[in-house]
Motif scaffolding. Structure first.
Motif, mmCIF file in Angstrom:
data_model
loop_
_atom_site.group_PDB
_atom_site.id
_atom_site.type_symbol
_atom_site.label_atom_id
_atom_site.label_comp_id
_atom_site.label_asym_id
_atom_site.label_seq_id
_atom_site.Cartn_x
_atom_site.Cartn_y
_atom_site.Cartn_z
ATOM 1 N N ASP A 135 10.966 -6.322 0.281
ATOM 2 C CA ASP A 135 10.013 -6.867 -0.976
ATOM 3 C C ASP A 135 8.604 -6.257 -0.411
ATOM 4 N N ALA A 136 8.135 -6.254 0.575
ATOM 5 C CA ALA A 136 6.758 -5.884 1.169
ATOM 6 C C ALA A 136 6.623 -4.208 0.990
ATOM 7 N N ARG A 137 7.601 -3.811 0.879
ATOM 8 C CA ARG A 137 7.711 -2.216 0.535
ATOM 9 C C ARG A 137 7.399 -1.867 -1.056
ATOM 10 N N ASP A 138 8.033 -2.634 -1.915
ATOM 11 C CA ASP A 138 8.102 -2.619 -3.040
ATOM 12 C C ASP A 138 6.688 -3.045 -3.515
ATOM 13 N N ASP A 139 6.052 -4.039 -2.816
ATOM 14 C CA ASP A 139 4.616 -4.709 -3.346
ATOM 15 C C ASP A 139 3.489 -3.609 -2.872
ATOM 16 N N ALA A 140 3.854 -2.641 -1.718
ATOM 17 C CA ALA A 140 2.951 -1.859 -1.444
ATOM 18 C C ALA A 140 3.023 -0.575 -2.444
ATOM 19 N N VAL A 141 4.235 -0.232 -2.907
ATOM 20 C CA VAL A 141 4.342 0.810 -4.009
ATOM 21 C C VAL A 141 3.543 0.303 -5.274
ATOM 22 N N ARG A 142 3.585 -0.886 -5.591
ATOM 23 C CA ARG A 142 3.292 -1.285 -6.755
ATOM 24 C C ARG A 142 1.645 -1.479 -6.599
ATOM 25 N N ALA A 143 1.169 -1.834 -5.635
ATOM 26 C CA ALA A 143 -0.364 -1.830 -5.404
ATOM 27 C C ALA A 143 -1.033 -0.448 -5.400
ATOM 28 N N LYS A 144 -0.172 0.441 -4.892
ATOM 29 C CA LYS A 144 -0.712 1.892 -4.772
ATOM 30 C C LYS A 144 -0.738 2.516 -6.305
ATOM 31 N N GLN A 145 0.438 2.161 -6.934
ATOM 32 C CA GLN A 145 0.442 2.680 -8.234
ATOM 33 C C GLN A 145 -0.620 2.116 -9.211
ATOM 34 N N ARG A 146 -1.156 0.811 -8.890
ATOM 35 C CA ARG A 146 -2.059 0.214 -9.823
ATOM 36 C C ARG A 146 -3.478 0.766 -9.578
ATOM 37 N N LEU A 147 -3.831 1.020 -8.360
ATOM 38 C CA LEU A 147 -5.038 1.891 -7.937
ATOM 39 C C LEU A 147 -4.971 3.188 -8.376
ATOM 40 N N MET A 190 -16.688 -1.456 -10.540
ATOM 41 C CA MET A 190 -16.626 -1.412 -9.217
ATOM 42 C C MET A 190 -15.796 -2.703 -8.597
ATOM 43 N N ALA A 191 -16.152 -3.797 -9.166
ATOM 44 C CA ALA A 191 -15.329 -4.942 -8.596
ATOM 45 C C ALA A 191 -13.747 -4.889 -8.972
ATOM 46 N N THR A 192 -13.527 -4.397 -9.972
ATOM 47 C CA THR A 192 -12.071 -3.854 -9.931
ATOM 48 C C THR A 192 -11.373 -2.906 -9.026
ATOM 49 N N LEU A 193 -12.081 -1.841 -8.816
ATOM 50 C CA LEU A 193 -11.715 -1.043 -7.881
ATOM 51 C C LEU A 193 -11.744 -1.423 -6.493
ATOM 52 N N ASP A 194 -12.545 -2.458 -6.108
ATOM 53 C CA ASP A 194 -12.586 -2.920 -4.725
ATOM 54 C C ASP A 194 -11.351 -4.012 -4.606
ATOM 55 N N HIS A 195 -10.944 -4.720 -5.839
ATOM 56 C CA HIS A 195 -9.960 -5.527 -5.853
ATOM 57 C C HIS A 195 -8.706 -4.612 -5.530
ATOM 58 N N TYR A 196 -8.342 -3.569 -6.381
ATOM 59 C CA TYR A 196 -7.262 -2.732 -6.079
ATOM 60 C C TYR A 196 -7.070 -2.332 -4.667
ATOM 61 N N CYS A 197 -8.264 -1.772 -4.187
ATOM 62 C CA CYS A 197 -8.120 -1.209 -2.927
ATOM 63 C C CYS A 197 -7.639 -2.308 -1.816
ATOM 64 N N GLU A 198 -8.429 -3.418 -1.986
ATOM 65 C CA GLU A 198 -8.032 -4.627 -1.085
ATOM 66 C C GLU A 198 -6.605 -4.959 -1.189
ATOM 67 N N ARG A 199 -6.160 -4.852 -2.327
ATOM 68 C CA ARG A 199 -4.754 -5.131 -2.503
ATOM 69 C C ARG A 199 -3.672 -4.254 -1.626
ATOM 70 N N VAL A 200 -4.078 -2.855 -1.811
ATOM 71 C CA VAL A 200 -3.368 -1.800 -1.188
ATOM 72 C C VAL A 200 -3.410 -1.967 0.316
ATOM 73 N N ARG A 201 -4.709 -2.299 0.942
ATOM 74 C CA ARG A 201 -4.731 -2.661 2.465
ATOM 75 C C ARG A 201 -3.964 -3.838 2.719
ATOM 76 N N GLU A 202 -4.160 -4.912 1.944
ATOM 77 C CA GLU A 202 -3.359 -5.954 2.365
ATOM 78 C C GLU A 202 -1.764 -5.759 2.170
ATOM 79 N N ALA A 203 -1.322 -5.050 1.241
ATOM 80 C CA ALA A 203 0.303 -4.758 1.038
ATOM 81 C C ALA A 203 0.634 -3.857 2.354
ATOM 82 N N ASP A 204 -0.229 -2.967 2.799
ATOM 83 C CA ASP A 204 0.150 -1.957 3.936
ATOM 84 C C ASP A 204 0.366 -2.748 5.191
ATOM 85 N N ALA A 205 -0.708 -3.736 5.286
ATOM 86 C CA ALA A 205 -0.814 -4.516 6.428
ATOM 87 C C ALA A 205 0.381 -5.442 6.784
ATOM 88 N N ALA A 206 0.879 -6.027 5.535
ATOM 89 C CA ALA A 206 1.880 -6.888 5.404
ATOM 90 C C ALA A 206 3.293 -6.004 5.800
#
Length: 371
Positions: A135-147, A190-206
């Motif tokens: 599930d975490a791998r799927d979340d990381a893929v989705r977060a990167k695709q959104r960014l 820019m706030a949207t960009l920061d949000h998507y970047c943070e989600r990618v980093r969180e997903a990769d860390a998880a």
């Protein structure tokens, strides 16, 4: 299945349980509905019927918790495979909890209920951890695709190249440095960009944290012999090996390699009647998570060499098991090459290799278990 005096069919829901007690000799049925899941009260009610007795409920979203609760209270309980219960066509338009419980009690008394293997708590915990990683791998893929799609909507494409003129990969330090230099000129963007970047980093860390835990799981005494043996097959690392081992929960419970492949859902479907015979795609019946792992692992045999896989640090495998695994690697590499040379569609060839890989996993796993 042994003969029982009383068969208990249970229709279990989140907030109610309907139990039908069927006397195997007289055919007399008594049904009772319980509010919620008061297993102590259910077990006490069951004790008022002649024994020996057996209870069963259909596999579903409640998992194995009811079985463990009732077994702990001294009730002999099994989980029936709902996919293998054949209901009369006339009953399909008359579905109630009482009828479902009675149907299951009759099937249990006739001895035609196919039991689902119930893993112990340790094995189920290992499965949950491995599936959480998926599930975490799927979340990381989705977060990167959104960014990526957000940047694309703003006309931004990462196209940096190295000294040799080759395009650099994304999600590297250079990529994040490039993202850090982006100025969209709008505070909301820019706030949207920061949000998507943070989600990618969180997903990769998880994902990284769960991968470390699954690798640690592969080193536990219960799983290490099987995982070490499975890792001799190309395409299977420590994480994949641990996932396969805990999903199978002992390869010895499968009598044949084809039986294990069928349980994974990697065998061809078939529709034959008289002189007509048609074989279609794989059945996709059974363990979806394990099937996905094997199909992904099979891609490693496209372009792989026939040479054996080197042992990793700390990997302990006896000589006979390793020889058998090496034979499997050669067989799978040759199989993939022959299908590619014959012009087979790449995805079809890969699934065919995955089916054979499942059989080799079964063989190597049984050798590691001493079966």
């Amino acid at each position: 299945m042994p003969r029982y005096s009383t068969a208990f069919g249970m229709d279990v829901h989140l907030r109610s349980t309907t139990v039908c007690a069927l006397d195997a000799e007289t055919g007399e049925a008594v049904t009772r509905r319980f509010r919620g899941n008061p297993w102590g009260e259910v077990a006490e009610w069951m004790s008022g019927f002649p024994g020996p007795s057996l209870a069963a409920y259909e596999s579903g979203y409640l998992g194995f918790a009811p079985q463990r609760e009732l077994s702990g209270l001294g009730v002999d309980c099994v989980v029936g495979a709902v996919s293998k219960m054949h209901r009369p066509a006339a009953d399909r338009g008359r579905k109630t909890d009482r009828r479902d419980a009675q149907f299951l009690a009759v099937q249990l008394a006739l001895g035609v209920v196919t039991e689902v293997h119930v893993p112990d708590a340790e094995c189920e915990g290992a499965r949950d951890l491995a599936r959480a990683l998926a599930d975490a791998r799927d979340d990381a893929v989705r977060a990167k695709q959104r960014l990526s799609k957000f940047l694309l909507r703003h006309g931004l494409v990462y196209d940096e190249r190295n000294a040799a003129g080759q395009r650099r990969n994304r999600w590297t330090g250079d990529f994040w440095a490039w993202v850090g230099r982006i100025d969209l000129g709008d505070a909301a963007a820019m706030a949207t960009l920061d949000h998507y970047c943070e989600r990618v980093r969180e997903a990769d860390a998880a994902k990284a944290a769960l991968e470390a835990k699954v690798k640690s799981l592969a080193q536990q005494p219960r799983w290490k012999p099987t995982c070490d043996a499975l890792k001799c097959l190309k395409g299977i690392d420590a994480v994949t090996a641990a996932s396969i081992a805990c999903e199978a929960d002992g390869f010895a419970r499968f009598a044949t390699a084809s039986g294990f492949a069928a349980w994974v859902g990697l065998v061809p479907s078939e529709h034959s009647s008289g002189e007509s015979r048609f074989r279609g795609g794989i059945t996709k019946a059974g363990n979806k998570h394990l099937r996905k792992l094997l199909v992904e692992a099979a891609w490693h045999y496209k372009g792989a060499s026939r040479s054996p896989k080197d042992l990793a640090k700390g990997q302990v495998v006896d000589a006979a098991t390793r020889r058998h695994a090496n034979a499997g690697v050669r067989r799978l590499v040759d199989r993939r090459r022959s299908m590619d040379d014959a012009g087979k569609q790449s995805s079809v060839a890969n699934v065919a290799v995955a089916r054979e890989l499942a059989c080799w996993c079964w063989a190597v796993g049984r050798m590691a278990e001493g079966a």
